[in-house]
Enzyme design. Structure first.
Site, mmCIF file in Angstrom:
data_model
loop_
_atom_site.group_PDB
_atom_site.id
_atom_site.type_symbol
_atom_site.label_atom_id
_atom_site.label_comp_id
_atom_site.label_asym_id
_atom_site.label_seq_id
_atom_site.Cartn_x
_atom_site.Cartn_y
_atom_site.Cartn_z
ATOM 1 N N ARG A 94 0.819 -1.218 0.000
ATOM 2 C CA ARG A 94 0.000 0.000 0.000
ATOM 3 C C ARG A 94 0.853 1.267 0.000
ATOM 4 N NH1 ARG A 94 -5.230 -1.561 3.791
ATOM 5 N NH2 ARG A 94 -6.467 -2.311 2.051
ATOM 6 N N GLY A 106 -12.322 -4.322 1.199
ATOM 7 C CA GLY A 106 -13.740 -3.992 1.309
ATOM 8 C C GLY A 106 -14.224 -3.090 0.191
ATOM 9 N N GLY A 165 -8.559 -8.626 0.524
ATOM 10 C CA GLY A 165 -7.256 -8.509 1.172
ATOM 11 C C GLY A 165 -6.504 -9.824 1.272
ATOM 12 N N LYS A 213 -16.558 -16.330 4.650
ATOM 13 C CA LYS A 213 -17.989 -16.386 4.948
ATOM 14 C C LYS A 213 -18.865 -16.000 3.774
ATOM 15 C CE LYS A 213 -17.962 -15.082 9.828
ATOM 16 N NZ LYS A 213 -18.114 -13.854 10.630
HETATM 17 P P1 ADP Z 1 -10.644 -11.945 1.139
HETATM 18 O O1 ADP Z 1 -9.944 -11.073 2.162
HETATM 19 O O2 ADP Z 1 -9.755 -12.300 -0.007
HETATM 20 O O3 ADP Z 1 -11.955 -11.376 0.708
HETATM 21 P P2 ADP Z 1 -11.815 -13.550 3.222
HETATM 22 O O4 ADP Z 1 -11.424 -12.544 4.233
HETATM 23 O O5 ADP Z 1 -13.250 -13.694 2.904
HETATM 24 O O6 ADP Z 1 -10.973 -13.335 1.866
HETATM 25 O O7 ADP Z 1 -11.337 -15.005 3.705
HETATM 26 C C1 ADP Z 1 -10.001 -15.337 3.912
HETATM 27 C C2 ADP Z 1 -9.859 -16.450 4.925
HETATM 28 O O8 ADP Z 1 -10.686 -17.562 4.629
HETATM 29 C C3 ADP Z 1 -8.444 -16.984 4.964
HETATM 30 O O9 ADP Z 1 -7.840 -16.595 6.168
HETATM 31 C C4 ADP Z 1 -8.609 -18.497 4.868
HETATM 32 O O10 ADP Z 1 -7.810 -19.211 5.778
HETATM 33 C C5 ADP Z 1 -10.075 -18.712 5.174
HETATM 34 N N1 ADP Z 1 -10.587 -19.944 4.576
HETATM 35 C C6 ADP Z 1 -10.544 -20.294 3.279
HETATM 36 N N2 ADP Z 1 -11.070 -21.521 3.094
HETATM 37 C C7 ADP Z 1 -11.452 -21.971 4.313
HETATM 38 C C8 ADP Z 1 -12.074 -23.175 4.789
HETATM 39 N N3 ADP Z 1 -12.387 -24.169 3.957
HETATM 40 N N4 ADP Z 1 -12.326 -23.269 6.110
HETATM 41 C C9 ADP Z 1 -12.004 -22.255 6.951
HETATM 42 N N5 ADP Z 1 -11.436 -21.110 6.564
HETATM 43 C C10 ADP Z 1 -11.158 -20.958 5.253
HETATM 44 MG MG MG Z 2 -10.199 -10.839 4.302
#
Ligand code: ADP
Ligand code: MG
Length: 404
Positions: free
Chosen positions: A43, A381, A358, A205
């Site tokens: 960043r 976000g 992120g 989620k």
């Molecule tokens: P981003 O920041 O790219 O939008 P998220 O914050 O939604 O992604 O999710 C990232 C997290 O999801 C990671 O820390 C990863 O470990 C977790 N994750 C991915 N797959 C699984 C799974 N099958 N069970 C539990 N956690 C998971």
């Molecule tokens: Mg995230």
């Protein structure tokens, strides 16, 4: 995104900043470890173009940012921007004067004393609760530190905060070069994407990404689901999920998404096999088609990888938002790594490849593919809200006319 046509950019020749103070909102909300060491300076690096441009134009550069989530009732050393200012000075190869606050008469006088081309860093704007609670009022105070305002904090544009939207009401404003880069990357994905357009949604989620999943089904040709959110979808489809993460309150939503995908003839792909373990720390991970009772899935399996990689191999546009497994641990990293490789291959044959979120950005960095994609968003976000089709308050503020 038509409403952003009126945004002026910092390199507009009519944005005459020579000898003037330019207050720049950057996003220096960098990840730090427990010792306060910066773990990724992406960043800071991404903000350099705008800062250097302003130095070249002989402006006095006053930078402001938030870092972390302090309580807002005064200084908290672990959220100080001091370390960031030191790293910035190294990268910029010029002095950065660190201030002890972001508002007040003393800070204002120091901004006036700056010489053309000099750079000053204000302390964390979130040390003041007014930054988030009374943005217009706080923006007015911040505005005393500048003659012009530039917002280059793409990662904060989804927030109606003092340093993002408030200050724009009091100073002539422009967007920075990073914001332009972000909008240029997302623009084609929002309006008229090259097709086939494939999106991979994963991560923690379903409930974090409801709007994105829904909006994506209006735009993509194929939507692949991975990560923890896959199990809510699989449960909805009556497939065994063991004790994988499931959001029971989102089963109805997942059902609606299956219906929507079918109606709009979109291929909604789910994992066919999985890497399972008793828990995240269990080292005896194994690959299964059916998740056994008592086990949870932490990554997509090899058959799923093959299926997803094949679908990506013909795509002309690809969007990744969310890792496909717990990529932070090697035994659950294969799915995410393979998808990153597929993204790199797609980019090599000319596809538009954009990464939002992120943790997805961290995964692409970890596996060494930073240079093998079209764009990695600096805004987790903010990029998700943009993909949802929401108007970001920070961009709306930039598109508004200058104050009289
Ligand atoms: P981003 O920041 O790219 O939008 P998220 O914050 O939604 O992604 O999710 C990232 C997290 O999801 C990671 O820390 C990863 O470990 C977790 N994750 C991915 N797959 C699984 C799974 N099958 N069970 C539990 N956690 C998971
Ligand atoms: Mg995230």
């Amino acid at each position: 995104m038509g409403s952003f046509d009126t945004i002026r950019y910092v390199d507009d020749p009519k944005f005459a900043v020579e000898g003037k103070r330019v207050l720049v909102r950057v996003d220096f909300n960098v990840p730090m470890d427990n010792n306060g060491m910066i773990t990724s300076d992406v960043r800071i690096r991404e903000a350099l173009s705008t800062i250097k441009l302003l130095q070249k134009r002989k402006a006095k550069v006053v930078l402001m940012s938030h870092l972390g989530r302090p309580t807002g009732v005064g200084q908290e050393p672990r959220f100080s921007l001091k370390t960031v200012a030191v790293r910035l000075a190294e990268l910029l190869k010029s002095d950065v004067q660190m201030m002890s606050d972001c508002v007040g008469d003393y800070i204002k006088s120091r901004s006036i004393d700056l010489k053309s081309g000099e750079v000053m860093m204000l302390e964390n704007v979130r040390f003041h609760v007014r930054e988030t609670k009374h943005p217009d009022d706080f923006g007015k105070d911040l505005a005393r530190n500048g003659d012009f305002f530039v917002n280059d904090a793409f990662g904060s544009c989804h927030r109606a905060h003092g340093s993002v939207t408030g200050v724009a009401k009091y100073l002539p404003h422009a967007a920075g070069l990073l914001i332009r880069k972000e909008l240029e990357a997302f623009g084609p994905l929002l309006n008229n994407p090259p097709r086939p357009y494939v999106a991979i949604l994963g991560g923690a989620k379903v409930s974090d990404k409801l709007g994105v999943i829904d909006a994506m089904l209006d735009r993509v040709n194929t939507l692949m689901i991975g990560g923890a959110m896959a199990y809510t979808f699989l449960k909805t489809a009556d497939r065994p999920v063991g004790k994988s993460l499931v959001e029971d309150d989102q089963l109805k939503f997942a059902h609606n998404m299956f219906v929507k995908a079918a109606e709009e003839h979109i291929s909604l792909m789910l994992p066919d096999d999985h890497v399972v373990a008793a828990n995240m720390d269990d080292e005896s991970a194994k690959v299964v088609d059916k998740i056994p009772d008592g086990m949870a899935a932490f990554d997509i399996g090899p058959k799923t990888i093959t299926k997803y990689v094949k679908a990506i191999s013909t795509a002309k546009a690809v969007m990744l938002a969310g890792p496909l497994g717990v990529f932070e641990r090697e035994r659950f990293a294969n799915g995410t790594r393979a998808i990153c490789q597929a993204l790199a291959d797609a980019h090599k044959r000319g596809a538009l490849v954009v990464v939002g979120g992120g943790d997805s950005a961290a995964a692409v960095e970890k596996f060494g593919f930073v240079k093998n994609v079209t764009h990695i968003s600096t805004g987790g976000g903010a990029s998700l809200e943009l993909l949802e089709g929401k108007e970001l308050p920070g961009l709306v503020a930039l598109a508004a006319p200058d104050p009289k």
